[in-house]
Write a protein that holds these residues in place. Structure first.
Motif, short mmCIF file in Angstrom:
data_model
loop_
_atom_site.label_atom_id
_atom_site.label_comp_id
_atom_site.label_asym_id
_atom_site.label_seq_id
_atom_site.Cartn_x
_atom_site.Cartn_y
_atom_site.Cartn_z
N TYR A 79 0.79 -1.21 0.14
CA TYR A 79 0.14 -0.05 0.10
C TYR A 79 0.91 1.14 0.08
O TYR A 79 0.54 2.03 -0.87
CB TYR A 79 -0.84 -0.13 1.24
N PRO A 86 -4.03 3.20 -8.46
CA PRO A 86 -5.05 2.86 -7.59
C PRO A 86 -5.13 1.17 -7.36
O PRO A 86 -5.43 0.40 -6.57
CB PRO A 86 -6.25 3.32 -8.16
N GLY A 87 -4.57 0.45 -8.54
CA GLY A 87 -4.56 -0.97 -8.32
C GLY A 87 -3.73 -1.78 -7.33
O GLY A 87 -4.12 -2.61 -6.59
N LYS A 88 -2.58 -1.04 -7.38
CA LYS A 88 -1.63 -1.53 -6.33
C LYS A 88 -2.03 -1.13 -5.01
O LYS A 88 -2.00 -2.00 -3.85
CB LYS A 88 -0.03 -0.86 -6.53
N ALA A 89 -2.62 -0.01 -4.61
CA ALA A 89 -3.01 0.25 -3.47
C ALA A 89 -4.36 -0.63 -2.87
O ALA A 89 -4.47 -1.10 -1.70
CB ALA A 89 -3.58 1.77 -3.71
N GLN A 90 -5.31 -0.91 -4.05
CA GLN A 90 -6.36 -1.80 -3.64
C GLN A 90 -5.78 -3.11 -3.25
O GLN A 90 -6.22 -3.71 -2.41
CB GLN A 90 -7.31 -1.87 -4.93
N LYS A 91 -4.80 -3.48 -3.97
CA LYS A 91 -3.85 -4.97 -3.55
C LYS A 91 -3.45 -4.81 -2.01
O LYS A 91 -3.58 -6.03 -1.60
CB LYS A 91 -3.03 -4.98 -4.53
N ILE A 93 -4.51 -3.15 0.23
CA ILE A 93 -5.69 -2.89 1.25
C ILE A 93 -6.40 -4.37 1.17
O ILE A 93 -6.73 -5.05 2.24
CB ILE A 93 -6.81 -2.15 0.79
N THR A 94 -6.52 -5.23 0.30
CA THR A 94 -7.07 -6.57 -0.04
C THR A 94 -6.04 -7.63 1.09
O THR A 94 -6.77 -8.44 1.60
CB THR A 94 -6.84 -7.20 -1.49
#
Length: 123
Positions: A79, A86-91, A93-94
């Motif tokens: 993160y 945004p894709g890496k940030a979402q990864k 968070i997941t």
């Protein structure tokens, strides 16, 4: 298939190491050093289901704790290095959410086993 075999081998090794008899190293006099895993809550008496449940849950608690801390740390690194992606940030968070879900599921398992074993396994 490869991961299933590795998981099976790790599970078998864990069970065998928990059930290993205590071995004592030869020393001078009556003193002896423990050199193998001993059931801490059972001593050297016969192992019943409660003692086995306590030892397995203790062993799993350490592993789950390490995995959760590692998952949260890895998710935090992903993160924080997202750099606006945004894709890496979402990864990231997941990964963190999955680690917390794993902790909650383990806690649920722990309390269900505590409820099922007569007298409970919590001390």
């Amino acid at each position: 298939m490869k991961y299933k075999i590795i998981t099976l081998l790790v599970a078998i090794f864990s069970v065998v190491s928990l059930c290993a008899p205590v071995a004592y190293a030869a020393t001078e006099g009556d003193a002896a050093e423990k050199t193998a895993f001993s059931f801490g809550s059972c001593g050297n008496k016969n192992v019943d289901i409660k003692c086995l449940a306590v030892e397995v849950l203790s062993f799993l608690s350490i592993g789950v704790g390490i995995a959760v801390v590692g998952g949260i740390a890895a998710g935090g690194v992903v993160y924080s290095t997202a750099e606006g992606n945004p894709g890496k940030a979402q990864k990231g968070i997941t990964i963190i959410v999955n680690a917390v879900i794993g902790l909650v599921l383990y806690m649920l398992l722990f309390f269900i086993v505590n409820w099922l074993v007569p007298g409970g396994v919590l001390k």
